[in-house]
Motif scaffolding. Structure first.
Motif, mmCIF file in Angstrom:
data_model
loop_
_atom_site.group_PDB
_atom_site.id
_atom_site.type_symbol
_atom_site.label_atom_id
_atom_site.label_comp_id
_atom_site.label_asym_id
_atom_site.label_seq_id
_atom_site.Cartn_x
_atom_site.Cartn_y
_atom_site.Cartn_z
ATOM 1 N N GLU A 49 54.569 30.023 30.218
ATOM 2 C CA GLU A 49 55.650 30.608 30.160
ATOM 3 C C GLU A 49 56.203 31.314 31.622
ATOM 4 O OE1 GLU A 49 56.485 33.146 26.661
ATOM 5 O OE2 GLU A 49 54.615 32.588 25.776
ATOM 6 N N LEU A 50 57.274 30.472 32.171
ATOM 7 C CA LEU A 50 57.439 30.649 33.798
ATOM 8 C C LEU A 50 58.887 31.032 34.134
ATOM 9 C CD1 LEU A 50 54.703 28.020 34.755
ATOM 10 C CD2 LEU A 50 54.474 30.472 34.457
ATOM 11 N N THR A 51 59.820 30.656 33.441
ATOM 12 C CA THR A 51 61.164 30.556 33.647
ATOM 13 C C THR A 51 62.218 31.564 33.228
ATOM 14 O OG1 THR A 51 61.678 29.150 31.742
ATOM 15 C CG2 THR A 51 61.061 28.042 33.734
ATOM 16 N N ALA A 52 61.659 32.744 32.739
ATOM 17 C CA ALA A 52 62.389 33.801 32.438
ATOM 18 C C ALA A 52 63.254 34.414 33.612
ATOM 19 C CB ALA A 52 61.565 35.013 31.803
ATOM 20 N N GLU A 53 64.514 34.804 33.358
ATOM 21 C CA GLU A 53 65.241 35.370 34.413
ATOM 22 C C GLU A 53 65.299 34.508 35.721
ATOM 23 O OE1 GLU A 53 64.705 39.590 34.658
ATOM 24 O OE2 GLU A 53 64.420 39.871 32.550
ATOM 25 N N GLY A 54 65.119 33.339 35.746
ATOM 26 C CA GLY A 54 65.536 32.754 36.785
ATOM 27 C C GLY A 54 64.276 32.189 37.485
ATOM 28 N N GLY A 55 62.929 32.485 37.077
ATOM 29 C CA GLY A 55 61.792 32.010 37.657
ATOM 30 C C GLY A 55 61.724 30.630 37.430
ATOM 31 N N ARG A 56 60.503 30.069 38.344
ATOM 32 C CA ARG A 56 60.287 28.736 38.047
ATOM 33 C C ARG A 56 58.617 28.742 38.111
ATOM 34 N NH1 ARG A 56 58.561 27.002 42.965
ATOM 35 N NH2 ARG A 56 59.135 28.420 44.756
ATOM 36 N N GLY A 57 58.175 27.593 37.967
ATOM 37 C CA GLY A 57 56.712 27.332 37.812
ATOM 38 C C GLY A 57 56.148 27.156 39.262
ATOM 39 N N GLY A 58 55.097 27.734 39.748
ATOM 40 C CA GLY A 58 54.480 27.775 40.941
ATOM 41 C C GLY A 58 53.221 27.575 41.025
ATOM 42 N N VAL A 59 52.565 26.853 41.768
ATOM 43 C CA VAL A 59 51.151 26.501 41.919
ATOM 44 C C VAL A 59 50.635 27.029 43.407
ATOM 45 C CG1 VAL A 59 49.415 24.602 42.218
ATOM 46 C CG2 VAL A 59 51.296 24.252 40.583
ATOM 47 N N SER A 60 49.645 27.799 43.011
ATOM 48 C CA SER A 60 48.995 28.487 44.288
ATOM 49 C C SER A 60 47.456 28.549 44.402
ATOM 50 C CB SER A 60 49.454 30.170 44.341
ATOM 51 O OG SER A 60 50.810 30.241 44.404
ATOM 52 N N ILE A 61 46.830 28.832 45.476
ATOM 53 C CA ILE A 61 45.535 28.984 45.291
ATOM 54 C C ILE A 61 45.301 30.620 45.856
ATOM 55 C CG2 ILE A 61 43.324 28.571 46.591
ATOM 56 C CD1 ILE A 61 44.456 25.624 46.594
ATOM 57 N N PHE A 62 44.209 30.950 45.042
ATOM 58 C CA PHE A 62 43.998 32.600 45.333
ATOM 59 C C PHE A 62 42.276 32.317 45.627
ATOM 60 C CE2 PHE A 62 46.652 35.410 42.100
ATOM 61 C CZ PHE A 62 47.699 34.675 42.596
ATOM 62 N N ARG A 63 41.860 32.891 46.820
ATOM 63 C CA ARG A 63 40.669 32.989 47.134
ATOM 64 C C ARG A 63 40.040 34.568 46.901
ATOM 65 N NH1 ARG A 63 40.153 29.983 52.105
ATOM 66 N NH2 ARG A 63 40.091 28.284 50.669
ATOM 67 N N SER A 64 39.102 34.473 46.043
ATOM 68 C CA SER A 64 38.538 35.711 45.590
ATOM 69 C C SER A 64 37.153 36.267 46.105
ATOM 70 C CB SER A 64 38.732 36.068 44.041
ATOM 71 O OG SER A 64 39.922 35.900 43.510
ATOM 72 N N THR A 65 37.131 37.420 46.765
ATOM 73 C CA THR A 65 35.842 37.846 47.144
ATOM 74 C C THR A 65 35.185 38.776 45.945
ATOM 75 O OG1 THR A 65 36.688 37.890 49.323
ATOM 76 C CG2 THR A 65 34.821 39.128 48.782
ATOM 77 N N PRO A 66 33.714 38.700 45.491
ATOM 78 C CA PRO A 66 33.039 39.323 44.587
ATOM 79 C C PRO A 66 33.504 40.730 44.848
ATOM 80 C CG PRO A 66 31.831 37.425 45.175
ATOM 81 C CD PRO A 66 33.078 37.404 46.114
ATOM 82 N N LEU A 67 33.665 41.516 44.031
ATOM 83 C CA LEU A 67 33.416 42.984 44.282
ATOM 84 C C LEU A 67 32.166 43.478 44.404
ATOM 85 C CD1 LEU A 67 36.185 44.288 41.603
ATOM 86 C CD2 LEU A 67 36.437 43.797 44.001
ATOM 87 N N ALA A 68 31.666 44.496 44.900
ATOM 88 C CA ALA A 68 30.471 45.148 45.197
ATOM 89 C C ALA A 68 30.033 45.329 43.371
ATOM 90 C CB ALA A 68 30.429 46.336 45.981
ATOM 91 N N GLN A 69 28.607 45.222 43.463
ATOM 92 C CA GLN A 69 28.119 45.441 42.137
ATOM 93 C C GLN A 69 27.365 46.966 42.154
ATOM 94 O OE1 GLN A 69 25.950 42.490 40.402
ATOM 95 N NE2 GLN A 69 27.086 40.806 41.293
ATOM 96 N N PRO A 70 27.417 47.688 40.849
ATOM 97 C CA PRO A 70 28.005 47.318 39.884
ATOM 98 C C PRO A 70 29.548 47.319 40.062
ATOM 99 C CG PRO A 70 27.284 49.482 39.596
ATOM 100 C CD PRO A 70 26.886 49.118 40.962
ATOM 101 N N VAL A 71 30.289 46.321 38.950
ATOM 102 C CA VAL A 71 31.534 45.987 39.043
ATOM 103 C C VAL A 71 32.084 47.138 38.254
ATOM 104 C CG1 VAL A 71 33.843 44.709 38.474
ATOM 105 C CG2 VAL A 71 31.411 43.519 39.498
ATOM 106 N N THR A 72 32.994 47.895 38.843
ATOM 107 C CA THR A 72 33.846 49.142 38.272
ATOM 108 C C THR A 72 35.268 48.769 38.038
ATOM 109 O OG1 THR A 72 32.225 50.861 39.107
ATOM 110 C CG2 THR A 72 34.134 51.481 38.418
ATOM 111 N N ILE A 73 35.880 48.850 36.834
ATOM 112 C CA ILE A 73 37.080 48.728 36.272
ATOM 113 C C ILE A 73 37.971 49.857 36.724
ATOM 114 C CG2 ILE A 73 38.812 47.713 34.868
ATOM 115 C CD1 ILE A 73 36.760 45.467 35.744
ATOM 116 N N LYS A 74 38.957 49.915 37.669
ATOM 117 C CA LYS A 74 39.815 51.057 38.103
ATOM 118 C C LYS A 74 41.101 50.789 37.615
ATOM 119 C CE LYS A 74 36.576 52.028 41.606
ATOM 120 N NZ LYS A 74 36.353 52.569 43.030
ATOM 121 N N VAL A 75 41.703 49.555 37.783
ATOM 122 C CA VAL A 75 42.949 48.959 37.441
ATOM 123 C C VAL A 75 43.142 47.989 36.726
ATOM 124 C CG1 VAL A 75 43.074 47.668 39.781
ATOM 125 C CG2 VAL A 75 45.322 48.837 38.802
#
Length: 177
Positions: A49-75
């Motif tokens: 579901e990508l087109t609400a309020e004038g949006g369009r579908g997009g394709v991106s690449i996210f490069r994710s770095t692991p969080l320090a362990q232990p992983v703490t969920i804050k947000v």
């Protein structure tokens, strides 16, 4: 500060259904033979579901770095106007943390361990943590909403404040903290 433990379970389509879709070439998927019988198409794996309020579908690449362990969920965050799909390109396992749509309820959070062959598609309004690479820097193909307005319009964040969660997940060597 109150710290709670959140145990991660294996990612399955059934367990993840309240939050979105699991994207994988599974035996349960609708399969179609195409390209003169040279290709099996695992058909329509996610409800985008990508087109609400004038949006369009997009394709991106996210490069994710692991969080320090232990992983703490804050947000946690959600996207009110669109779905957001993550497909791992690095073939490494990663963590998925979600909570149901609606007012944020920390007690309703769930965590999953996704294999490097499983993607996820968060339905609009589903609370989720940002991408959680595990073993090394990992790339994800991301399909989400692109629009002219600032990205902040389609991203709502909630800080857990004093009530953080530490993730624990299974590994071949036993649970990790």
């Amino acid at each position: 500060m109150t710290e709670r433990i959140l145990n991660a379970e294996p990612l399955t389509a059934e367990a993840f259904a309240p939050f979105g879709d699991v994207i994988e070439a599974s035996e349960d998927a609708v399969q179609r033979t195409i390209n003169y019988d040279n290709t099996i198409r695992f058909h329509d794996l996610a409800e985008l579901e990508l087109t609400a309020e004038g949006g369009r579908g997009g394709v991106s690449i996210f490069r994710s770095t692991p969080l320090a362990q232990p992983v703490t969920i804050k947000v946690m965050e959600y996207h009110p106007l669109s779905s957001q799909a993550f497909i791992p390109l690095s073939k490494r396992p990663y963590l998925v943390v979600v909570a149901p749509k609606g007012p944020f309820e920390a007690a309703a959070m769930r965590a999953f361990v996704a294999s490097g062959a499983q993607g996820v598609n968060y339905h609009p309004g589903t609370w989720h943590h940002f991408s959680l690479a595990l073993e090394d820097v990992s790339d994800f193909l991301v399909i989400d909403r692109i629009a002219d307005e600032a990205d902040a319009v389609n991203c709502v964040e909630h800080e857990l404040g004093e009530n953080t969660y530490t993730l624990v997940w299974p590994s071949p060597e036993g649970p990790q903290v």
